[in-house]
Design an enzyme around this catalytic site. Structure first.
Site, PDB file in Angstrom:
ATOM      1  N   CYS A 129      40.625  41.635  45.968  1.00  0.00           N
ATOM      2  CA  CYS A 129      39.486  41.397  45.105  1.00  0.00           C
ATOM      3  C   CYS A 129      39.689  40.192  44.336  1.00  0.00           C
ATOM      4  O   CYS A 129      38.780  39.771  43.558  1.00  0.00           O
ATOM      5  CB  CYS A 129      39.480  42.701  44.255  1.00  0.00           C
ATOM      6  N   HIS A 266      35.190  40.196  38.019  1.00  0.00           N
ATOM      7  CA  HIS A 266      35.239  40.927  39.316  1.00  0.00           C
ATOM      8  C   HIS A 266      34.616  42.207  38.963  1.00  0.00           C
ATOM      9  O   HIS A 266      34.828  42.976  37.955  1.00  0.00           O
ATOM     10  CB  HIS A 266      36.547  41.207  39.739  1.00  0.00           C
ATOM     11  N   ASN A 296      31.798  48.089  43.887  1.00  0.00           N
ATOM     12  CA  ASN A 296      32.855  47.012  44.210  1.00  0.00           C
ATOM     13  C   ASN A 296      32.832  46.421  45.557  1.00  0.00           C
ATOM     14  O   ASN A 296      33.359  47.005  46.170  1.00  0.00           O
ATOM     15  CB  ASN A 296      34.260  47.492  43.820  1.00  0.00           C
TER      16      ASN A 296
HETATM   17  O1  UT7 Z   1      38.920  46.218  42.783  1.00  0.00           O
HETATM   18  C1  UT7 Z   1      40.292  46.504  42.551  1.00  0.00           C
HETATM   19  C2  UT7 Z   1      40.360  46.902  41.350  1.00  0.00           C
HETATM   20  N1  UT7 Z   1      40.261  48.416  41.387  1.00  0.00           N
HETATM   21  C3  UT7 Z   1      39.914  48.656  40.288  1.00  0.00           C
HETATM   22  O2  UT7 Z   1      39.883  48.105  39.294  1.00  0.00           O
HETATM   23  C4  UT7 Z   1      39.825  50.460  40.253  1.00  0.00           C
HETATM   24  C5  UT7 Z   1      40.563  50.960  39.076  1.00  0.00           C
HETATM   25  N2  UT7 Z   1      40.588  52.118  38.694  1.00  0.00           N
HETATM   26  C6  UT7 Z   1      39.333  52.612  38.398  1.00  0.00           C
HETATM   27  O3  UT7 Z   1      38.257  52.148  38.225  1.00  0.00           O
HETATM   28  C7  UT7 Z   1      39.428  54.313  37.753  1.00  0.00           C
HETATM   29  O4  UT7 Z   1      40.778  54.681  37.692  1.00  0.00           O
HETATM   30  C8  UT7 Z   1      38.885  55.292  39.043  1.00  0.00           C
HETATM   31  C9  UT7 Z   1      37.091  54.967  38.900  1.00  0.00           C
HETATM   32  C10 UT7 Z   1      39.380  55.097  40.305  1.00  0.00           C
HETATM   33  C11 UT7 Z   1      38.904  56.718  38.640  1.00  0.00           C
HETATM   34  O5  UT7 Z   1      38.697  56.951  37.320  1.00  0.00           O
HETATM   35  P1  UT7 Z   1      39.427  57.789  36.205  1.00  0.00           P
HETATM   36  O6  UT7 Z   1      38.860  58.012  34.742  1.00  0.00           O
HETATM   37  O7  UT7 Z   1      40.718  57.037  36.349  1.00  0.00           O
HETATM   38  O8  UT7 Z   1      39.628  59.239  36.847  1.00  0.00           O
HETATM   39  P2  UT7 Z   1      41.051  60.175  37.413  1.00  0.00           P
HETATM   40  O9  UT7 Z   1      41.443  59.291  38.458  1.00  0.00           O
HETATM   41  O10 UT7 Z   1      41.858  60.084  36.489  1.00  0.00           O
HETATM   42  O11 UT7 Z   1      40.224  61.481  38.039  1.00  0.00           O
HETATM   43  C12 UT7 Z   1      39.643  62.173  36.979  1.00  0.00           C
HETATM   44  C13 UT7 Z   1      39.330  63.535  37.809  1.00  0.00           C
HETATM   45  C14 UT7 Z   1      40.228  64.265  38.548  1.00  0.00           C
HETATM   46  O12 UT7 Z   1      40.016  65.458  38.459  1.00  0.00           O
HETATM   47  P3  UT7 Z   1      41.131  66.259  37.657  1.00  0.00           P
HETATM   48  O13 UT7 Z   1      42.504  66.080  38.267  1.00  0.00           O
HETATM   49  O14 UT7 Z   1      40.828  65.832  36.346  1.00  0.00           O
HETATM   50  O15 UT7 Z   1      40.570  67.680  37.841  1.00  0.00           O
HETATM   51  C15 UT7 Z   1      39.885  63.694  39.936  1.00  0.00           C
HETATM   52  O16 UT7 Z   1      40.033  64.528  40.952  1.00  0.00           O
HETATM   53  O17 UT7 Z   1      38.003  63.214  38.283  1.00  0.00           O
HETATM   54  C16 UT7 Z   1      37.960  63.499  39.776  1.00  0.00           C
HETATM   55  N3  UT7 Z   1      37.551  62.754  40.677  1.00  0.00           N
HETATM   56  C17 UT7 Z   1      36.172  63.029  40.886  1.00  0.00           C
HETATM   57  N4  UT7 Z   1      35.146  63.752  40.800  1.00  0.00           N
HETATM   58  C18 UT7 Z   1      34.043  63.589  41.105  1.00  0.00           C
HETATM   59  C19 UT7 Z   1      38.017  61.679  41.286  1.00  0.00           C
HETATM   60  N5  UT7 Z   1      37.118  61.127  42.044  1.00  0.00           N
HETATM   61  C20 UT7 Z   1      35.858  61.917  41.792  1.00  0.00           C
HETATM   62  C21 UT7 Z   1      34.389  61.734  42.400  1.00  0.00           C
HETATM   63  N6  UT7 Z   1      33.707  62.658  42.025  1.00  0.00           N
HETATM   64  N7  UT7 Z   1      34.287  60.914  43.265  1.00  0.00           N
END
Ligand code: UT7
Length: 339
Positions: A129, A266, A296
């Site tokens: 990225c 980005h 993204n």
């Molecule tokens: O381009 C390269 C750079 N990449 C990035 O910058 C990505 C950086 N990371 C992020 O943008 C975020 O960490 C994400 C968007 C990927 C995830 O957001 P988050 O707030 O960190 O969520 P999380 O991983 O802590 O997940 C929270 C909850 C989990 O459930 P529990 O364990 O709390 O019950 C996940 O299982 O959200 C759940 N979850 C979803 N729920 C519905 C994860 N993906 C989904 C989904 N739909 N698609």
């Protein structure tokens, strides 16, 4: 008078097939996975993304973006002596997508009765990225030392090809697209338009938090050829290193964050962009945001956002603009320029 490189034209391309969050909810439900528009919008800011159809490659999107950039710059293809493509989803293992793109651009120009681009350098840059920031840094350096005079610098991705649609934590985040700029040599005393400072870094110890671990060997794919990401680890690293890179280019150019007219980051997650803007004390109305419509698009996201902002009349000549990116590797960097 020193040689600078300046962006003289921008272009971009998106595949026609657009998927809203609601479309993804249906697609994932068919696989027994649950997601929602609310979750995706709240956690990422994404509302829609574009996916290519079968048979469309990164070079096809890049071709459209480059032709738009050349037209905007008023630059004939035959003037181009350097093509740098940032991509993590190349058409083939080799040759480079840049070499394939050079041929497609030439074929297209010849079909219009115009001269092609042959014989100049063409190569790919792989920094995921951050790829466009790396590509621009390399092209700027080659122009400054006199190796090239007019370059096409491109980000082009078909990330839909490497997504695991059984992993809801990643497949809702990415999209396909391409953005390109024409970068050309100009001479001035440091007060004119051009790239003022660049800053790029990598730290390979973070390889595992964002990767596609598969590879090709003995006629087979070895390992998993789909994207794996520890989102929270990437998120935490991203906000810190983006601030560092932003401050580094500002210091190199003797500017302050308050001098910036636009930040073109980005486009991974609106919350990362808001975090960076907060750290730089920059209001969000000076941040170009396209993640809501594109998702993204990895190396394509910055030039895509830049082109849309230029065409919308937001980013104007004479303004101070910062581009910054972060991604797998771990890689990160920033470019400060006067448009
Ligand atoms: O381009 C390269 C750079 N990449 C990035 O910058 C990505 C950086 N990371 C992020 O943008 C975020 O960490 C994400 C968007 C990927 C995830 O957001 P988050 O707030 O960190 O969520 P999380 O991983 O802590 O997940 C929270 C909850 C989990 O459930 P529990 O364990 O709390 O019950 C996940 O299982 O959200 C759940 N979850 C979803 N729920 C519905 C994860 N993906 C989904 C989904 N739909 N698609």
């Amino acid at each position: 008078m020193a040689i600078y490189s300046r962006i003289s034209g921008t272009g971009s391309a998106l595949p026609a097939r657009r998927l809203t969050n609601a479309d993804l909810v249906h697609l994932l439900a068919a696989r027994g996975l649950e997601t929602s528009d609310e979750w995706i919008v709240e956690r990422t800011g994404i509302r829609a993304r574009h996916f290519v159809d079968d048979g469309v490659n990164a070079s096809d999107l890049a071709l459209q973006a480059c032709e738009a950039a050349l037209t905007a710059a008023g630059c004939p293809l035959s003037d181009i002596d350097l093509i740098v493509v940032a991509t993590s989803t190349p058409d083939m293992v080799f040759p480079s997508t840049a070499a394939i793109l050079q041929h497609k651009l030439t074929q297209s120009a010849l079909a219009r009765g115009e001269a092609g681009a042959t014989g100049g350098a063409a190569f790919d840059v792989q920094a995921v990225c951050s790829g466009f920031i790396y590509a621009l840094t390399v092209a700027d350096a080659l122009i400054k030392v006199g190796t090239a005079r007019k370059a096409l610098v491109v980000g082009a991705e078909v990330f839909s090809r490497i997504l695991d649609f059984n992993d809801r934590t990643t497949c809702v985040l990415f999209g396909d697209g391409s953005g390109a700029v024409v970068l050309e040599a100009c001479e001035h005393d440091g007060t004119g338009a051009g790239i003022l400072a660049t800053d790029v870094h990598a730290d390979g110890k973070h390889t595992g938090i964002l990767c596609v671990p598969g590879t090709v060997s003995g006629g087979q794919v070895l390992g998993d050829p789909t994207l794996k990401m520890d989102g929270q680890a990437v998120f935490k690293l991203a906000v810190g290193v983006l601030e560092d890179a932003a401050r580094a280019v500002l210091a190199k150019a003797g500017k302050a964050a308050s001098d910036l007219d636009w930040l073109v980051p980005h486009q991974a997650n609106i919350r990362i962009m808001q975090g960076t803007a907060r750290k730089l004390r920059l209001p969000m109305d000076r941040v170009v945001v396209t993640v809501d419509q594109h998702g993204n698009t990895s190396a394509a996201s910055i030039p895509l956002a830049l082109d849309q902002a230029v065409r919308a009349g937001q980013v104007k000549s004479g303004q101070l603009v910062m581009l910054e990116g972060v991604g797998g590797g771990f890689t990160w960097g920033a470019v400060l320029l006067r448009k």
